[in-house]
Every structure is written in C-alpha cells, then in structure tokens.
Design a protein around this motif. Structure first.
Motif, PDB file in Angstrom:
ATOM      1  N   ALA A  38       0.835  -1.206   0.000  1.00 38.59           N
ATOM      2  CA  ALA A  38       0.000   0.000   0.000  1.00 38.59           C
ATOM      3  C   ALA A  38       0.870   1.258   0.000  1.00 38.59           C
ATOM      4  O   ALA A  38       0.588   2.224  -0.711  1.00 38.59           O
ATOM      5  CB  ALA A  38      -0.924  -0.010   1.211  1.00 38.59           C
ATOM      6  N   ILE A  39       1.933   1.214   0.796  1.00 43.23           N
ATOM      7  CA  ILE A  39       2.784   2.403   0.873  1.00 43.23           C
ATOM      8  C   ILE A  39       3.547   2.611  -0.438  1.00 43.23           C
ATOM      9  O   ILE A  39       3.667   3.741  -0.931  1.00 43.23           O
ATOM     10  CB  ILE A  39       3.747   2.308   2.084  1.00 43.23           C
ATOM     11  CG1 ILE A  39       2.921   2.309   3.389  1.00 43.23           C
ATOM     12  CG2 ILE A  39       4.716   3.474   2.101  1.00 43.23           C
ATOM     13  CD1 ILE A  39       3.725   2.097   4.640  1.00 43.23           C
ATOM     14  N   GLU A  41       2.531   1.717  -3.357  1.00 40.72           N
ATOM     15  CA  GLU A  41       1.536   2.229  -4.289  1.00 40.72           C
ATOM     16  C   GLU A  41       1.340   3.724  -4.118  1.00 40.72           C
ATOM     17  O   GLU A  41       1.226   4.475  -5.084  1.00 40.72           O
ATOM     18  CB  GLU A  41       0.189   1.519  -4.057  1.00 40.72           C
ATOM     19  CG  GLU A  41      -0.011   0.288  -4.892  1.00 40.72           C
ATOM     20  CD  GLU A  41      -1.470  -0.149  -4.907  1.00 40.72           C
ATOM     21  OE1 GLU A  41      -2.246   0.329  -4.070  1.00 40.72           O
ATOM     22  OE2 GLU A  41      -1.826  -0.972  -5.776  1.00 40.72           O
ATOM     23  N   GLN A  42       1.308   4.142  -2.857  1.00 41.09           N
ATOM     24  CA  GLN A  42       1.091   5.557  -2.582  1.00 41.09           C
ATOM     25  C   GLN A  42       2.236   6.387  -3.161  1.00 41.09           C
ATOM     26  O   GLN A  42       2.024   7.477  -3.688  1.00 41.09           O
ATOM     27  CB  GLN A  42       0.964   5.779  -1.073  1.00 41.09           C
ATOM     28  CG  GLN A  42       0.654   7.208  -0.664  1.00 41.09           C
ATOM     29  CD  GLN A  42      -0.716   7.665  -1.151  1.00 41.09           C
ATOM     30  OE1 GLN A  42      -1.567   6.845  -1.487  1.00 41.09           O
ATOM     31  NE2 GLN A  42      -0.930   8.967  -1.221  1.00 41.09           N
ATOM     32  N   TYR A  46       2.030   9.405  -5.850  1.00 38.63           N
ATOM     33  CA  TYR A  46       2.600  10.755  -5.719  1.00 38.63           C
ATOM     34  C   TYR A  46       3.389  11.136  -6.968  1.00 38.63           C
ATOM     35  O   TYR A  46       3.322  12.262  -7.454  1.00 38.63           O
ATOM     36  CB  TYR A  46       3.509  10.828  -4.480  1.00 38.63           C
ATOM     37  CG  TYR A  46       2.767  11.036  -3.180  1.00 38.63           C
ATOM     38  CD1 TYR A  46       1.614  11.822  -3.127  1.00 38.63           C
ATOM     39  CD2 TYR A  46       3.210  10.470  -1.987  1.00 38.63           C
ATOM     40  CE1 TYR A  46       0.927  12.017  -1.940  1.00 38.63           C
ATOM     41  CE2 TYR A  46       2.539  10.656  -0.796  1.00 38.63           C
ATOM     42  CZ  TYR A  46       1.395  11.436  -0.777  1.00 38.63           C
ATOM     43  OH  TYR A  46       0.731  11.621   0.405  1.00 38.63           O
ATOM     44  N   SER A  64      -6.980  10.571  -3.736  1.00 34.97           N
ATOM     45  CA  SER A  64      -6.885   9.112  -3.682  1.00 34.97           C
ATOM     46  C   SER A  64      -6.833   8.584  -5.119  1.00 34.97           C
ATOM     47  O   SER A  64      -7.018   9.346  -6.071  1.00 34.97           O
ATOM     48  CB  SER A  64      -8.099   8.529  -2.955  1.00 34.97           C
ATOM     49  OG  SER A  64      -9.256   8.723  -3.726  1.00 34.97           O
ATOM     50  N   VAL A  65      -6.596   7.305  -5.283  1.00 36.88           N
ATOM     51  CA  VAL A  65      -6.532   6.710  -6.618  1.00 36.88           C
ATOM     52  C   VAL A  65      -7.842   6.982  -7.363  1.00 36.88           C
ATOM     53  O   VAL A  65      -7.846   7.458  -8.499  1.00 36.88           O
ATOM     54  CB  VAL A  65      -6.258   5.185  -6.538  1.00 36.88           C
ATOM     55  CG1 VAL A  65      -6.385   4.542  -7.911  1.00 36.88           C
ATOM     56  CG2 VAL A  65      -4.889   4.925  -5.947  1.00 36.88           C
TER      57      VAL A  65
ATOM     58  N   LEU B 433      -8.567   2.084   0.653  1.00 41.41           N
ATOM     59  CA  LEU B 433      -7.407   2.975   0.541  1.00 41.41           C
ATOM     60  C   LEU B 433      -7.428   3.728  -0.786  1.00 41.41           C
ATOM     61  O   LEU B 433      -7.144   4.920  -0.847  1.00 41.41           O
ATOM     62  CB  LEU B 433      -6.101   2.191   0.665  1.00 41.41           C
ATOM     63  CG  LEU B 433      -5.840   1.529   2.006  1.00 41.41           C
ATOM     64  CD1 LEU B 433      -4.459   0.867   2.002  1.00 41.41           C
ATOM     65  CD2 LEU B 433      -5.932   2.529   3.142  1.00 41.41           C
ATOM     66  N   HIS B 434      -7.782   3.007  -1.864  1.00 42.26           N
ATOM     67  CA  HIS B 434      -7.811   3.626  -3.183  1.00 42.26           C
ATOM     68  C   HIS B 434      -8.869   4.718  -3.292  1.00 42.26           C
ATOM     69  O   HIS B 434      -8.726   5.652  -4.060  1.00 42.26           O
ATOM     70  CB  HIS B 434      -8.094   2.556  -4.252  1.00 42.26           C
ATOM     71  CG  HIS B 434      -6.863   1.885  -4.744  1.00 42.26           C
ATOM     72  ND1 HIS B 434      -6.856   1.038  -5.818  1.00 42.26           N
ATOM     73  CD2 HIS B 434      -5.598   1.939  -4.305  1.00 42.26           C
ATOM     74  CE1 HIS B 434      -5.615   0.602  -6.023  1.00 42.26           C
ATOM     75  NE2 HIS B 434      -4.851   1.119  -5.112  1.00 42.26           N
ATOM     76  N   THR B 435      -9.958   4.562  -2.543  1.00 38.99           N
ATOM     77  CA  THR B 435     -11.068   5.501  -2.696  1.00 38.99           C
ATOM     78  C   THR B 435     -11.039   6.612  -1.659  1.00 38.99           C
ATOM     79  O   THR B 435     -11.239   7.780  -1.983  1.00 38.99           O
ATOM     80  CB  THR B 435     -12.407   4.742  -2.605  1.00 38.99           C
ATOM     81  OG1 THR B 435     -12.405   3.740  -3.626  1.00 38.99           O
ATOM     82  CG2 THR B 435     -13.582   5.670  -2.820  1.00 38.99           C
ATOM     83  N   GLY B 437      -8.432   7.278   0.356  1.00 36.38           N
ATOM     84  CA  GLY B 437      -7.095   7.806   0.605  1.00 36.38           C
ATOM     85  C   GLY B 437      -6.265   6.890   1.486  1.00 36.38           C
ATOM     86  O   GLY B 437      -6.788   6.166   2.322  1.00 36.38           O
ATOM     87  N   MET B 438      -4.961   6.982   1.262  1.00 33.65           N
ATOM     88  CA  MET B 438      -4.031   6.113   1.963  1.00 33.65           C
ATOM     89  C   MET B 438      -4.066   6.349   3.471  1.00 33.65           C
ATOM     90  O   MET B 438      -3.743   5.467   4.259  1.00 33.65           O
ATOM     91  CB  MET B 438      -2.618   6.412   1.430  1.00 33.65           C
ATOM     92  CG  MET B 438      -1.763   5.213   1.175  1.00 33.65           C
ATOM     93  SD  MET B 438      -0.923   4.622   2.636  1.00 33.65           S
ATOM     94  CE  MET B 438       0.243   5.954   2.940  1.00 33.65           C
TER      95      MET B 438
END
Lengths: 115, 619
Positions: A38-39, A41-42, A46, A64-65, B433-435, B437-438
């Motif tokens: 997850a990190i 991906e973040q 960015y 967010s995505v 998380l994708h929707t 936010g992380m």
C-alpha cells in the motif's frame, strides 16, 4: 505508526522520505505484504500526480486513486484515467462507478446514455 | 424540587434519590468556596450532563451570578470568586491558565477554585505547574459520573470509553464504572449478586470488590451509609460491549433508535430545526426526550412500522378532547375543560414534533439505499454470502458513499463470518485505501485492533451463536411483538438475549453459549452486612411509586450495566423483557449511548493532512 507521521509532513519530498523509511521494516519483516504494498503504491501515486501537476499546472497531490481517475475524467485526460486504472489494477466495477459519477457531474448526458 | 424530574421516580428505583445525591455533591463544591458572589466557568462538554442535575436557578441560590464556557477567549468579570468545573484534559488546563494570566495581566486578584470532574489527574497538575498558575488555584474534585437519563436509564457520559478500552489500552473509564457502582450501592444498598461476561466487565467487577474491601477495612467502615440501606438491587449484570459488537452495527429499527441514528441524541436531548418544531423565530430548539412526555414514552420503543398508526390514533383522541369544549355547558364543565387544557396542549405540541420527526425518518427509511443496506445486514445476520466480497459494498465504495457506512457493513460481515480470508480482506482494504485515501491505513489498523475487522482463523462462532441464542427470528411481529427481535425486525441482540437467558436460569446450562463469546464469565456474591435485611416486596410500596411490582410479589430489580456503550434499541429490548417477566424490573446503565455510526467514528483515526502542493491552488 509511521504512516501517521508521514501525514504530519507538509512537503511532498519530506513525506516521501518518511514513507520510504516506513516501508523498509515492512519489506524486511515476515508480516503480510499488504501494508508495504500500500505504501509503495502511494509513492507511485505521488509520482504520477507530480507529473500531472507539471502538465496541467493545477494541484493533484494527495487525491486518492479513485479521485485521481475522477479528476482525469473531468478535466480532459481520459487516456491518463485508463493508465491509472491499469497501473493500480482498479477493478472494472469501481472504474465504471467513477466514470458514471464523472460523466454525470460534467453534465455529459449523451455519454451517460450510453452506459 | 420542581416537578420537571418527577418522572425519575416512576421506575423500579427512585432515581431522583441519585439525582439529589449528585446535586448535593455539586452544591457542596460550590459552597466550599468563600461566601459571596461567584462565577462558574464550565467545560463545554459538561454543560449537558450538569444540566441534568441542577438548574440555573438553583446555582443562583448558591451565589452563582454568572456562567461562562471555558473556551479560548477572554473572560471578563468583576466578581473575584471564580470556580472552574472541568474534565481533566490538557487543552482545558491551558485555557484555565490563560484565563488566570489574563486576569493577572489586568492587575486583578481573584480566588480560583478548580473542580475536576470526575477526577484530578497528575498530568493536569503538571500542566498547571508548568503554566505557572498552580499556586493561584485551589484544586478539588467533583465526582460527576453516573447520571439519570430517565426513570430506568443511567449513563456515565463517557463517549470515548469504547476507544480508550479497546484501542488506546487506557482502562481509566473502567475505574469510573466501578466507582459509580459504589455510589449506587451507597444510595440503594449493597448489590448481593455480581455477574457478567467479557474482559472489561470482569475488570470492573474486580475493581468494585476491591474498593468495597478497602472501604470495609478502613476505620470509617461502621459509618458507611450503605450499611444501613436494605438492598434495592438484587443483581448487577455487567455486559462488556466487546462480547456483542454485532448489535450496534445493525440499523436500529425502534423509533428512538432511528431518531438517534438520524438526528443524534445528546444527553437525552435532541436539537431540532425550526421546520420540525414549528418554532416561529426559526431557531433550533433542544427537545427533551424522556418518559415525562406521554406521547414519546408510548412510541419510543416501538418498531418504526408501528409508530405511524399510533400517532394517528393519538391525533384523533386529542382532537376529540378539544371537541369536548362544545359539550361543556355549565360553568363547572367549562372549568373542568380549562383545567385539562394545559395537558392537552402539551400533548398536542409533542404530537406535532414527533409526527414531523417520524415523517423525516419515514423519508429516510423509504429510500432505496436504506432498504438495500437493511437487506444486506439481514443477509449477513443469516450468514448468507458472508465469505465473499459483497457487490453492494463494492458499489457503495464505487459511489464513494459515507465511509462510516461502508466500514459498518464490512465490520458486520467480518463479525458474522468470523473474519475474512486474506484475499477478501485485502480486496476490501485496497478498495478503501484507493477511494478514501491512503491515510485510512491507520483507521483500518484500528478496526483490526478492536476486533471489528479481522483475518479468519478458519472457524466462526457466529453460526452456532445464532442457533443457540435464536438471534434470527423468522416470523417476527413488528406491530404487536412477542419477542425482543422486533427491535431489529427479526434480529435479537446478543446482549439482550444473554440478559433474557440469565433471568430464566442464571448462567447454569449456558456454558456452551458463553464459551462462544470472548472473555471470562463470572459470578460473585457479596455478603450483606449484619442486620441488613434483603428487600421485601412491600419495602417501598409505602411511597406508591411502583405499586405494580409490589403487587406482583417478588419485585426483583436487575441492574444491567453496559461497559463500552449501548444502543437505544437494546434499551427498548430490555424494557420489553421487563414488561414480559413477571416480578422482575430492569434498570439499565451504560458508559455512554452509542449507534453503529458513533462507535465506528470513535475508531476512525483523525489525521491532519496538510500536504502543501507544489502547484498553488488556483482561486
């Protein structure tokens, strides 16, 4: 938690560094790789948002995505939206919901009709 | 005392006695400061709870000339006797310090008393010390803990208790629970039987037994007031919220439950817009919700489906009562009618408000999304498709619906499935998380820590629990119920099923069910002090407060204490038991009232996200 620490940083570069250090222990440990992934991906996100900012000259950082896809669709980067989808393996179901929202919000009724 | 709290004495215990006790404590605090005019500066969060105990006129009688809120601004007053009542929070200490400094800078010298509710902490003293004002203050405590909400409902008003116990690892609120039970024992006598289930409940029981032992060995033991009171409560049943996380996650379907979910009830008051109250000046109004309102007490615990018909029949009867004026011919009859008028008008006003509220709730419950949510909840409760990702939840995420609704459904699914397979868990987590936010990573970790979301360990206790406690009832009657499952239209709360089963035969024969729930089961007996008799049925019949239970014979009173919060639908279910079980009454106490939304909100991590973009936002 380091992710929380990362959000205290106001600068993107700074935040990047904290996230990077956050991901290392996760990668090394035997813990399930979910958080580490997850990190990472973040960080990808960015980077991508940084590129979009260069091109569009408006802020994208920290969407967010899903919101990034939404913004791509509503501000005229439909190709980029598909890129984001495939890069982050966004399931079709969610992608279509975002597309419906984006189409409706921009008042593109003809396009909406096609769904 | 004004008649406004008369309803508190209508239950199985006269809770006005407890209210008087809390009032006396408060007045003692105020009277302990130098005589003369006083100003009272109150922590904003305490205004609601204190309002339940003492009205302004009473404070005035004790010299309080003016009330201020402890906010960050200036406080200017001529009066030199300043009293603070505050929770022990760091931020509030800084505000107190700044008020004191402000007065000091203005060259004013005042007397300052700070009363901590419910307890002074070392941390607060340290902060006051570093702020350099400790020397100017006289510190004290005001044991503000358990408050009467209604004739059968008590609350400690500790909204953070669930989070503190299950996430922050801070058991302070459990100490307050134990201390509040001690206070109840002082007023209503020793409670002979202590039973319960769950880790925090057990912790509370141990603490209260220890406090009691300490009291017994201390020199003042013989003068302890509880020793002379014959016990009015037979049993205390401590229910730990963590043994039943399922119930709060389901949408409550009683009137008061839905009212809380839609308008949010605070300290037994609801704040309503003018369009609902019919308030002519357009301002918001705080409306009290308790049993002194006849219309409300009739409908509060009904399934929402039964509320409409009842309101319309009450509307008819009120209009008939108004019409009686035409029959009034003689002066005597007219006088009679005028005498009844205030009651009719009060009911008319209450009927108007509740009809408007019901209409708003109706709009919500007829909404397709509400029905779909309900349908999904019921499917999970019946263990249908709990092992795979739900299309409905995915759609909610796709639409970026309210995060706490999404989390509420996912948590319910996880609990009814005994956790998720890694694939399902990761899928949901990634979607969130994708929707959203992380930053929700921390919230997800919190959910796992509190047991609301977890990885499956291969076995699930829920299906056995469902069968053993008959949690899902097919042929539920919502209008004239014969079972507590009417409160959720076909689902009976685990918590109240335990209360029901315990009343039938104690913990005996329930070993297997209890093993399916987390944490220890316990049962302790407290010896009555010599010379004190167990309460007799006629002990209180003298005041006539509860003739029904006195006539019913035994008149046993069980105190059900929810450690970690309870919902209004659960309260309704327990009231239903009280009506069904001959000779047993229930008093309900809780650390706080909650809904699924507020429970989840308390574990969502508030992250401050202040990323400064490289490109400035265009205005």
């Amino acid at each position: 938690m380091d992710a929380a620490a990362a959000y205290k940083c106001t600068g993107l570069q700074e935040r990047f560094t904290v996230l990077k250090s956050a991901v290392e222990p996760f990668a090394a440990s035997k813990e399930p790789p979910f958080v580490a992934r997850a990190i990472s991906e973040q960080m990808e996100l960015y980077k991508l948002q940084n590129e979009l900012e260069q091109v569009s000259k408006v802020p994208w950082a920290d969407l967010s995505v899903s919101d990034t896809i939404y913004k791509c669709l509503t501000s005229g980067y439909p190709k980029k939206a598909s890129d984001v989808q495939s890069l982050f393996k966004v399931p079709d179901r969610r992608f279509w919901w975002i597309k419906i929202r984006a189409t409706a919000d921009t008042g593109n009724w003809i396009e909406l009709e096609k769904f | 005392m004004s008649t406004s709290t008369a309803y508190l004495s209508n239950g199985a215990l006269n809770l006005n006695v407890l209210r008087d006790f809390c009032r006396r404590d408060l007045l003692d605090c105020i009277d302990s400061t130098p005589p003369g005019k006083k100003v009272l500066i109150m922590d904003e969060q305490l205004v609601g709870p204190l309002g339940l105990i003492a009205e302004y006129s009473l404070l005035k009688e004790h010299g309080v000339e003016k009330l201020f809120l402890l906010t960050s601004g200036r406080i200017d007053t001529e009066i030199s006797n300043v009293i603070f009542i505050t929770r022990p929070k760091a931020l509030l200490m800084e505000r107190i310090a700044s008020v004191v400094r402000q007065h000091h800078n203005d060259g004013q010298r005042k007397d300052y008393h700070v009363f901590f509710a419910p307890r002074k902490t070392l941390m607060c003293e340290r902060i006051l010390e570093t702020e350099g004002v400790l020397g100017d203050l006289v510190l004290g405590e005001y044991q503000l803990d358990i408050l009467p909400y209604d004739s059968d409902l008590l609350s400690l008003e500790m909204e953070n208790s669930f989070r503190e116990c299950n996430l922050d690892g801070d058991p302070t609120s459990l100490f307050y629970v134990a201390r509040s039970i001690m206070k109840l024992q002082t007023v209503y006598g020793i409670i002979p039987q202590i039973v319960g289930k769950g880790p925090h409940a057990k912790h509370v029981a141990e603490m209260m037994l220890r406090l009691r032992r300490e009291l017994a060995t201390s020199a003042s033991a013989s003068s302890a007031p509880e020793l002379s009171v014959s016990p009015e409560i037979d049993t205390i049943l401590l229910i730990d919220r963590t043994i039943d996380l399922v119930t709060p996650l389901c949408t409550q379907l009683t009137y008061e439950g839905l009212l809380d979910e839609s308008f949010s009830i605070e300290h037994s008051f609801v704040t309503l817009n003018a369009d609902i109250t019919g308030n002519k000046d357009g301002k918001k109004t705080k409306v009290p919700l308790n049993s002194s309102d006849r219309i409300f007490s009739e409908i509060r615990d009904l399934n929402f489906a039964a509320v409409g018909p009842l309101l319309s029949s009450r509307a008819k009867s009120i209009s008939q009562q108004y019409d009686e004026r035409h029959d009034a011919k003689t002066v005597g009859q007219i006088k009679d009618f005028i005498g009844k008028l205030p009651t009719i008008q009060a009911e008319h006003q209450s009927l108007r408000i509740h009809t408007n509220i019901a209409e708003q709730i109706m709009k919500r419950t007829r909404d397709a999304a509400f029905l779909k949510t309900l349908e999904t909840e019921q499917a999970f409760l019946c263990s249908v498709d709990t092992d795979k990702t739900s299309d409905y939840i995915e759609d909610l995420i796709g639409k970026k619906a309210d995060l706490s609704l999404v989390l509420r459904l996912i948590a319910l699914q996880s609990l009814t499935n005994g956790g998720f397979k890694p694939k399902v868990l990761d899928y949901y987590r990634r979607e969130i998380l994708h929707t959203y936010g992380m930053e929700q990573l921390v919230t997800l970790a919190n959910l796992e820590k509190t047991g609301l979301l977890r990885k499956s360990d291969g076995k699930s206790s829920y299906p056995s629990l469902r069968k053993a406690l008959r949690l899902v009832v097919e042929d539920v009657n919502q209008i004239t119920p014969n079972d507590i499952s009417y409160t959720f239209s076909g689902y009976a709360p685990i918590s109240v099923r335990l209360v029901e089963a315990f009343a039938r035969s104690g913990w005996r024969g329930m070993e297997e069910v209890l093993r399916l729930l987390p944490g220890p089961t316990f049962e302790e007996l407290q010896m009555l002090p010599p010379g004190v008799q167990p309460r007799r049925a006629n002990a209180r019949s003298a005041d006539g407060a509860n003739a029904a239970s006195a006539a019913g014979g035994a008149g046993k009173v069980t105190l059900v204490f929810f450690v970690g919060g309870c919902s209004y639908a659960e309260v309704a279910a327990i009231r239903f038991l009280a009506k069904q079980q001959e000779g047993r009454d229930y008093i309900i106490a809780t650390t706080h009232m909650l809904t699924g939304g507020s429970m989840l909100q308390s574990v969502v991590e508030p992250l401050e996200n202040r990323l400064v973009s490289a490109v400035p936002a265009r205005q």
